[in-house]
Design a protein around this motif. Structure first.
Motif, PDB file in Angstrom:
ATOM      1  N   PHE A  13       0.834  -1.204   0.000  1.00  0.00           N
ATOM      2  CA  PHE A  13       0.000   0.000   0.000  1.00  0.00           C
ATOM      3  C   PHE A  13       0.871   1.257   0.000  1.00  0.00           C
ATOM      4  CE2 PHE A  13      -3.357  -2.902   0.867  1.00  0.00           C
ATOM      5  CZ  PHE A  13      -4.556  -2.232   0.657  1.00  0.00           C
ATOM      6  N   GLU A  14       1.965   1.218   0.761  1.00  0.00           N
ATOM      7  CA  GLU A  14       2.836   2.396   0.841  1.00  0.00           C
ATOM      8  C   GLU A  14       3.485   2.681  -0.507  1.00  0.00           C
ATOM      9  OE1 GLU A  14       5.993   4.070   4.092  1.00  0.00           O
ATOM     10  OE2 GLU A  14       6.238   1.995   3.460  1.00  0.00           O
ATOM     11  N   HIS A  15       3.914   1.635  -1.193  1.00  0.00           N
ATOM     12  CA  HIS A  15       4.530   1.854  -2.506  1.00  0.00           C
ATOM     13  C   HIS A  15       3.515   2.404  -3.493  1.00  0.00           C
ATOM     14  CE1 HIS A  15       7.496   1.401  -5.673  1.00  0.00           C
ATOM     15  NE2 HIS A  15       6.514   0.937  -6.438  1.00  0.00           N
ATOM     16  N   ALA A  16       2.272   1.934  -3.428  1.00  0.00           N
ATOM     17  CA  ALA A  16       1.240   2.458  -4.324  1.00  0.00           C
ATOM     18  C   ALA A  16       1.014   3.952  -4.080  1.00  0.00           C
ATOM     19  CB  ALA A  16      -0.055   1.686  -4.126  1.00  0.00           C
ATOM     20  N   ILE A  17       1.019   4.376  -2.818  1.00  0.00           N
ATOM     21  CA  ILE A  17       0.856   5.802  -2.506  1.00  0.00           C
ATOM     22  C   ILE A  17       2.015   6.602  -3.081  1.00  0.00           C
ATOM     23  CG2 ILE A  17       0.826   7.501  -0.633  1.00  0.00           C
ATOM     24  CD1 ILE A  17      -0.607   5.415   1.074  1.00  0.00           C
ATOM     25  N   ARG A  18       3.236   6.120  -2.860  1.00  0.00           N
ATOM     26  CA  ARG A  18       4.421   6.841  -3.341  1.00  0.00           C
ATOM     27  C   ARG A  18       4.465   6.865  -4.865  1.00  0.00           C
ATOM     28  NH1 ARG A  18       9.191   4.035  -0.011  1.00  0.00           N
ATOM     29  NH2 ARG A  18      10.459   5.498  -1.198  1.00  0.00           N
ATOM     30  N   LEU A  19       4.088   5.755  -5.476  1.00  0.00           N
ATOM     31  CA  LEU A  19       4.052   5.713  -6.941  1.00  0.00           C
ATOM     32  C   LEU A  19       3.047   6.721  -7.478  1.00  0.00           C
ATOM     33  CD1 LEU A  19       4.736   4.455  -9.693  1.00  0.00           C
ATOM     34  CD2 LEU A  19       3.059   2.663  -9.199  1.00  0.00           C
ATOM     35  N   ASN A  20       1.896   6.817  -6.842  1.00  0.00           N
ATOM     36  CA  ASN A  20       0.871   7.760  -7.303  1.00  0.00           C
ATOM     37  C   ASN A  20       1.303   9.212  -7.144  1.00  0.00           C
ATOM     38  OD1 ASN A  20      -0.727   5.675  -8.058  1.00  0.00           O
ATOM     39  ND2 ASN A  20      -2.365   6.052  -6.585  1.00  0.00           N
ATOM     40  N   GLN A  21       2.135   9.483  -6.161  1.00  0.00           N
ATOM     41  CA  GLN A  21       2.650  10.847  -6.023  1.00  0.00           C
ATOM     42  C   GLN A  21       3.494  11.224  -7.232  1.00  0.00           C
ATOM     43  OE1 GLN A  21       4.675  10.487  -2.262  1.00  0.00           O
ATOM     44  NE2 GLN A  21       2.857  11.006  -1.051  1.00  0.00           N
ATOM     45  N   ARG A  22       4.253  10.249  -7.743  1.00  0.00           N
ATOM     46  CA  ARG A  22       5.074  10.508  -8.919  1.00  0.00           C
ATOM     47  C   ARG A  22       4.234  10.566 -10.194  1.00  0.00           C
ATOM     48  NH1 ARG A  22       8.524   6.573  -6.497  1.00  0.00           N
ATOM     49  NH2 ARG A  22       8.018   5.052  -8.109  1.00  0.00           N
ATOM     50  N   THR A  23       3.302   9.618 -10.338  1.00  0.00           N
ATOM     51  CA  THR A  23       2.507   9.576 -11.571  1.00  0.00           C
ATOM     52  C   THR A  23       1.568  10.772 -11.669  1.00  0.00           C
ATOM     53  OG1 THR A  23       0.871   8.154 -10.483  1.00  0.00           O
ATOM     54  CG2 THR A  23       2.631   7.063 -11.718  1.00  0.00           C
ATOM     55  N   ASN A  25       2.200  13.824 -10.721  1.00  0.00           N
ATOM     56  CA  ASN A  25       3.002  14.934 -11.257  1.00  0.00           C
ATOM     57  C   ASN A  25       3.300  14.744 -12.737  1.00  0.00           C
ATOM     58  OD1 ASN A  25       3.111  16.116  -8.708  1.00  0.00           O
ATOM     59  ND2 ASN A  25       5.016  15.059  -8.149  1.00  0.00           N
ATOM     60  N   ALA A  26       3.320  13.495 -13.182  1.00  0.00           N
ATOM     61  CA  ALA A  26       3.613  13.201 -14.584  1.00  0.00           C
ATOM     62  C   ALA A  26       2.350  13.147 -15.439  1.00  0.00           C
ATOM     63  CB  ALA A  26       4.354  11.875 -14.693  1.00  0.00           C
ATOM     64  N   GLY A  27       1.194  13.329 -14.839  1.00  0.00           N
ATOM     65  CA  GLY A  27      -0.048  13.274 -15.595  1.00  0.00           C
ATOM     66  C   GLY A  27      -0.466  11.871 -15.961  1.00  0.00           C
ATOM     67  N   ARG A  28      -0.002  10.866 -15.203  1.00  0.00           N
ATOM     68  CA  ARG A  28      -0.372   9.477 -15.464  1.00  0.00           C
ATOM     69  C   ARG A  28      -1.313   8.988 -14.364  1.00  0.00           C
ATOM     70  NH1 ARG A  28       5.374   8.839 -16.386  1.00  0.00           N
ATOM     71  NH2 ARG A  28       5.545   7.519 -14.546  1.00  0.00           N
ATOM     72  N   PRO A  29      -2.154   7.998 -14.650  1.00  0.00           N
ATOM     73  CA  PRO A  29      -3.171   7.583 -13.671  1.00  0.00           C
ATOM     74  C   PRO A  29      -2.619   6.830 -12.473  1.00  0.00           C
ATOM     75  CG  PRO A  29      -3.316   6.242 -15.651  1.00  0.00           C
ATOM     76  CD  PRO A  29      -2.355   7.352 -15.954  1.00  0.00           C
ATOM     77  N   GLY A  30      -1.577   6.015 -12.640  1.00  0.00           N
ATOM     78  CA  GLY A  30      -1.001   5.283 -11.523  1.00  0.00           C
ATOM     79  C   GLY A  30      -1.884   4.144 -11.048  1.00  0.00           C
ATOM     80  N   VAL A  31      -1.827   3.849  -9.739  1.00  0.00           N
ATOM     81  CA  VAL A  31      -2.602   2.770  -9.135  1.00  0.00           C
ATOM     82  C   VAL A  31      -3.993   3.297  -8.789  1.00  0.00           C
ATOM     83  CG1 VAL A  31      -2.762   1.142  -7.209  1.00  0.00           C
ATOM     84  CG2 VAL A  31      -0.532   1.686  -8.210  1.00  0.00           C
ATOM     85  N   THR A  32      -5.024   2.668  -9.341  1.00  0.00           N
ATOM     86  CA  THR A  32      -6.392   3.148  -9.122  1.00  0.00           C
ATOM     87  C   THR A  32      -7.225   2.209  -8.263  1.00  0.00           C
ATOM     88  OG1 THR A  32      -7.079   2.138 -11.215  1.00  0.00           O
ATOM     89  CG2 THR A  32      -6.407   4.463 -11.274  1.00  0.00           C
ATOM     90  N   ALA A  33      -6.713   1.024  -7.938  1.00  0.00           N
ATOM     91  CA  ALA A  33      -7.451   0.117  -7.054  1.00  0.00           C
ATOM     92  C   ALA A  33      -6.510  -0.948  -6.509  1.00  0.00           C
ATOM     93  CB  ALA A  33      -8.628  -0.542  -7.780  1.00  0.00           C
ATOM     94  N   ILE A  34      -6.731  -1.306  -5.242  1.00  0.00           N
ATOM     95  CA  ILE A  34      -6.086  -2.470  -4.634  1.00  0.00           C
ATOM     96  C   ILE A  34      -7.206  -3.340  -4.077  1.00  0.00           C
ATOM     97  CG2 ILE A  34      -4.591  -3.336  -2.807  1.00  0.00           C
ATOM     98  CD1 ILE A  34      -2.845  -0.930  -3.114  1.00  0.00           C
ATOM     99  N   CYS A  35      -7.383  -4.518  -4.639  1.00  0.00           N
ATOM    100  CA  CYS A  35      -8.497  -5.391  -4.290  1.00  0.00           C
ATOM    101  C   CYS A  35      -7.974  -6.665  -3.641  1.00  0.00           C
ATOM    102  CB  CYS A  35      -9.319  -5.739  -5.531  1.00  0.00           C
ATOM    103  SG  CYS A  35      -9.954  -4.275  -6.394  1.00  0.00           S
ATOM    104  N   ILE A  36      -8.431  -6.949  -2.424  1.00  0.00           N
ATOM    105  CA  ILE A  36      -8.046  -8.153  -1.699  1.00  0.00           C
ATOM    106  C   ILE A  36      -8.882  -9.321  -2.222  1.00  0.00           C
ATOM    107  CG2 ILE A  36      -7.574  -9.067   0.615  1.00  0.00           C
ATOM    108  CD1 ILE A  36      -6.328  -6.320   0.052  1.00  0.00           C
ATOM    109  N   TRP A  37      -8.289 -10.527  -2.262  1.00  0.00           N
ATOM    110  CA  TRP A  37      -8.985 -11.679  -2.853  1.00  0.00           C
ATOM    111  C   TRP A  37      -9.511 -12.624  -1.765  1.00  0.00           C
ATOM    112  CZ3 TRP A  37     -10.789 -11.722  -7.563  1.00  0.00           C
ATOM    113  CH2 TRP A  37     -11.243 -12.918  -8.140  1.00  0.00           C
ATOM    114  N   THR A  38     -10.014 -12.077  -0.685  1.00  0.00           N
ATOM    115  CA  THR A  38     -10.703 -12.868   0.333  1.00  0.00           C
ATOM    116  C   THR A  38     -11.199 -11.936   1.426  1.00  0.00           C
ATOM    117  OG1 THR A  38     -10.482 -14.614   2.012  1.00  0.00           O
ATOM    118  CG2 THR A  38      -8.522 -13.352   1.511  1.00  0.00           C
ATOM    119  N   PRO A  39     -12.471 -12.038   1.838  1.00  0.00           N
ATOM    120  CA  PRO A  39     -12.962 -11.130   2.871  1.00  0.00           C
ATOM    121  C   PRO A  39     -12.403 -11.438   4.252  1.00  0.00           C
ATOM    122  CG  PRO A  39     -14.669 -12.695   2.236  1.00  0.00           C
ATOM    123  CD  PRO A  39     -13.540 -12.883   1.282  1.00  0.00           C
ATOM    124  N   ASN A  40     -12.130 -12.726   4.535  1.00  0.00           N
ATOM    125  CA  ASN A  40     -11.524 -13.090   5.818  1.00  0.00           C
ATOM    126  C   ASN A  40     -10.779 -14.415   5.660  1.00  0.00           C
ATOM    127  OD1 ASN A  40     -13.459 -15.154   5.899  1.00  0.00           O
ATOM    128  ND2 ASN A  40     -14.820 -14.024   7.279  1.00  0.00           N
TER     129      ASN A  40
END
Length: 873
Positions: free
Chosen positions: A342-352, A354-369
């Motif tokens: 999650f932290e890398h996705a936040i940092r990546l989005n900070q860069r993208t 500024n570059a006008g790119r969409p970056g990470v738009t969703a993180i979906c877990i593959w099990t509720p519990n």
């Protein structure tokens, strides 16, 4: 993924659901509302569980279905027509319950999946839409034609979208996995999967042929992918104009697979305007290294984002791996891994951003519990335990965003948290063209704030004449000939290529300076040349040091300890040009590695940016070379390899896939071996025309070393008829030697009991099933001198015109005089004795007890010494 079939009636289901307002609590959807969606999955059973429904509605603003929207659940043969290509779409009770729950609670939906080699009914691929009796026997299947599949694909997609839109008009279908898992390794090559039916997939039937693709069987390659996206794009514009189209795959961080996806799927489809994003399934383990290492995962995330497309982690789970009973990793390690993602996705989005790119738009877990996971509850991969209680991983992920930065993730009908209203004014960027328009009219990247395409702050540097470094300007978007490695031991980092430079994002470093490092291999350095390395580099947040190394590679990787050039540099935030020169006094090397090492010195975790890397010749140097004195009576010509020419030696690869090259050093020759053949003489260094006289004793000596431990075979052998080539099977002597990286002297002795031969071949053999066959070898000071005479009774030797030994099948035939006492030894390719025999005169010896493989057979006695190679099948 595991199927769950517990189903309620529509009436019971509706009664079981409470109003959406009852779920009005803050969860991860709100924590990350200003960053990206956070999603999860439901299936036919979990959607009926009140605790899971409450959990999902509170925490998530994206829902995927585990199995209920896969082709085997959404296609019906009843109503389909093989002649017209019409495919009847359907929604089972589980899918309807999930869509109704999402519609009532305003939770957007990720569609999964339209086109897949697995979990697709077999009848869909046959010409008459009948189920084949044995789909594993490809020749027996009446396959549909490509034209039939094109019609069926278009019909299926349109009918499914139409059905969803009519029955659930208020559902927000914001993304769809159009094609799933199309890239695989077939016949040891990455690309399209092998053709044929998939029996298992992830939920298919049968017990073999998992992963075969009927799509490839019919289309011949992966061209069906573009067709699927083109048809999905047309249907999308008609039914769900805000929906994004994704390619989805697993092990998407694996370098060969990652690069193939980028080059052959994402980039071409993006350029055609029919793909919006990459779905990274991201089934990983809780460790930072291993098969799903942090470095490979974050590097892949950066590279996909650099394509100017959306990136979504579609099936994220972090397993503790309890397969052996005890977990390999702890809950804290699991929390650290979730936090890193999650932290890398936040940092990546900070860069993208500024570059006008969409970056990470969703993180979906593959099990509720932890109680509802396809990989088994013992692996506990979820953010919540079996009782829906928050785990350490949940706390770690939630704590990354200060509460002051939380938002509203409840997703009003349009268009917060990822959707954009069709008539929203803004700017559309397609390639380098930017125009003012509305979202519904944009076929490229749409932005309400960024009117212009990104302009790199630094123009690409001019090409450097004679640069030995490939892509030293990092033209991107991938690393290309460069490789980024963390070398485990706690090092965690990633690399992003952008604007003719590479940025190394360093989370932690290992104990060694090369943890992590950026490398390029395959550079050629010639003996007697001076070289100059220059590069531009800067650091983030203050000064730090890095190492630059030019080093030798061994056959099995890097041989640490032999540097052609090495220096430590101090980087600053402003950036500088750094340079150093070195002289190449070692023998010519065809596979040099250039390495930038970041795990060194103070402030080692500060990020580094590198650009404009150049390695060029800086002139000639004088290599100190003390000529070896000639050896009196040496029968080998140019045994000290002087004069700048290999002659009268020659390098022969003898086909069989062997590839090698020879380079002369100071009184030495180095054999650079790219690949070795199956036979020991593939490749070999030879000299012909040597004379050995009957009744004389000889001694061959030479000095040799290798890059890493390996064996070589040295032979003195008889020349056959000129029209027939070499007569393999008659050796005057043959011996295997074990070489190391330290130079050593080696010796072979021979008594010439055969008739005088004036055309003997001396051969150094480097191939076959020997240890370290691709390690480079350096040889010098080869001498073959007469050491005396030998007394041999002619009547004790075998006839001169017949081989002393032959092997026919599994029988060894010995040809010798009746009163000749002979000792026979069979030696394997490692030099270990496999069998011994004693015989008087001629004999037939059985080799049936020896395993199949390659051997040398030695015979001694009655003044005779000979060796032949053989293969037992």
């Amino acid at each position: 993924m595991t199927r769950i079939k517990r189903i309620l009636s529509a009436a019971a289901f509706t009664a079981a659901l409470s109003a959406g307002a009852a779920y009005a609590q803050q969860g991860l959807k709100d924590v990350y509302a200003n960053h990206f969606r956070v999603g999860n999955i439901l299936n036919s059973g979990t959607v009926n569980n009140s605790g899971i429904r409450t959990l999902v509605a509170r925490e998530y603003n994206s829902i995927s279905m585990e199995n209920e929207m896969k082709p085997d659940a959404t296609m019906s043969r009843n109503g389909s027509n093989a002649q017209t290509g019409y495919v009847q779409a359907q929604l089972n009770t589980g899918a309807r319950n999930i869509l109704r729950f999402c519609e009532d609670n305003n939770i957007p939906v990720r569609g999964h999946v339209l086109v897949w080699h697995g979990q697709t009914p077999h009848w869909f691929f046959t010409a008459d839409m009948s189920t084949p009796s044995d789909p594993g026997l490809t020749p027996s299947v009446n396959w549909a034609s490509r034209a039939q599949m094109e019609a069926r694909l278009e019909s299926y997609i349109n009918n499914l979208f139409d059905l969803i839109k009519k029955d659930f008009p208020n559902v927000n279908l914001y993304a769809y996995d159009v094609v799933n898992e199309a890239v695989g390794e077939c016949n040891s090559r990455w690309g399209a999967r092998c053709p044929g039916y998939d029996f298992r997939g992830a939920g298919g039937v049968g017990s073999s042929n998992s992963g075969n693709s009927p799509w490839v069987q019919i289309y011949g390659d992966n061209s069906f992918i573009e067709s699927a996206f083109a048809k999905a794009a047309v249907a999308r514009d008609r039914y769900f104009p805000n929906m994004k189209l994704f390619y989805n795959d697993y092990n998407e961080w694996q370098q060969p697979k990652r690069d193939h996806i980028i080059s052959n799927i994402l980039r071409p489809l993006r350029e055609k305007g029919i793909l919006d994003g990459m779905g990274m399934q991201h089934h990983v383990n809780a460790d930072f290294g291993g098969w799903s290492s942090v470095a490979s995962c974050t590097t892949a995330m950066n590279m996909y984002a650099a394509l100017d497309i959306e990136v979504q982690l579609t099936e994220l789970e972090v397993s503790l791996d309890r397969g052996s009973g005890q977990p390999k990793w702890s809950l804290q390690q699991q929390a650290d891994r979730y936090k890193n993602i999650f932290e890398h996705a936040i940092r990546l989005n900070q860069r993208t951003k500024n570059a006008g790119r969409p970056g990470v738009t969703a993180i979906c877990i593959w099990t509720p519990n932890d109680a509802n996971t396809w990989i088994g509850s013992e692996n506990a991969p979820a953010l919540h335990n079996a009782q829906n209680q928050e785990k350490l991983a949940y706390t770690a992920v939630k704590g990354l965003v200060p509460q002051s930065q939380w938002g509203d993730g409840n997703n009003p009908p349009c268009c917060i948290g990822g959707g954009i209203a069709p008539n929203t004014p803004g700017y559309c960027r397609v390639g380098n063209t930017c125009s003012e328009t509305t979202y519904g009219q944009c076929t490229g990247t749409f932005s309400t704030t960024n009117a212009c395409p990104i302009v790199c702050p630094n123009p690409p540097p001019a090409a450097t004449t004679g640069n030995l470094v490939t892509d030293g300007i990092f033209s991107g978007p991938s690393l290309g000939q460069w490789a980024f490695t963390n070398i485990s031991d706690g090092a965690a980092a990633s690399a992003e290529v952008r604007c003719n430079e590479v940025t190394i994002d360093i989370t932690s470093v290992g104990a060694e300076g090369y943890q992590p490092q950026l490398v390029q291999q395959g550079i050629r350095l010639e003996q007697g040349k001076a070289y100059r390395l220059t590069f531009d580099a800067s650091s983030v947040g203050g000064t730090r040091t890095i190492d630059a190394q030019i080093e030798r590679l061994g056959g099995d990787g890097v041989e640490w300890g032999h540097m052609y050039g090495q220096r430590t540099f101090t980087l600053t935030t402003g950036g500088n040009t750094h340079t150093f020169e070195f002289d190449m006094t070692d023998p010519t090397d065809l596979n040099v590695q250039l390495a930038f090492n970041f795990g060194v010195g103070q402030n080692a975790t500060r990020n580094v940016t590198i650009r404009n890397v150049r390695l060029v010749e800086a002139g000639d140097i004088v290599v100190p070379c003390n000529a070896l004195p000639p050896t009196a009576g040496n029968l080998v010509a140019n045994g000290v390899f002087s004069g700048g020419e290999l002659s009268p030696w020659s390098l022969a690869n003898a086909s069989g896939g062997a590839v090698a090259e020879a380079s002369l050093g100071c009184n030495s020759v180095t054999i650079h071996i790219s690949s070795a053949g199956a036979e020991i003489y593939q490749p070999q260094l030879i000299q012909q025309g040597i004379t050995l006289e009957h009744g004389k004793a000889y001694e061959l000596t030479f000095t040799a070393s290798a890059v890493g431990d390996r064996t070589i075979d040295v032979q003195l052998e008889r020349r056959g008829d000129a029209d027939k080539g070499w007569e393999w099977g008659y050796m005057y002597n043959s011996q295997t030697f074990n070489l190391t990286s330290d130079s050593g002297q080696y010796k072979l002795q021979i008594e010439m009991t055969d008739p005088t031969d004036d055309n003997v071949q001396l051969a150094f053999n480097f191939g076959g099933l020997v240890l370290g066959a691709t390690h480079n070898v350096t040889i010098n000071n080869v001498r073959l001198v007469e050491t005396g005479t030998t007394s041999v009774s002619p009547k004790q030797t075998a006839p001169a015109k017949k081989p002393l030994m032959t092997v026919r099948g599994r029988t060894l035939n010995v040809n010798a005089a009746p009163d000749s006492k002979m000792k026979v030894r069979v030696v394997d390719m490692r030099g270990k004795t496999a069998a011994r025999f004693n015989t008087m005169g001629s004999a037939k010896l059985s080799l049936t007890k020896l395993p199949a493989g390659r051997y040398f057979v030695e015979i001694k006695g009655a003044g005779v010494k000979n060796t032949i190679p053989t293969v037992l099948k």
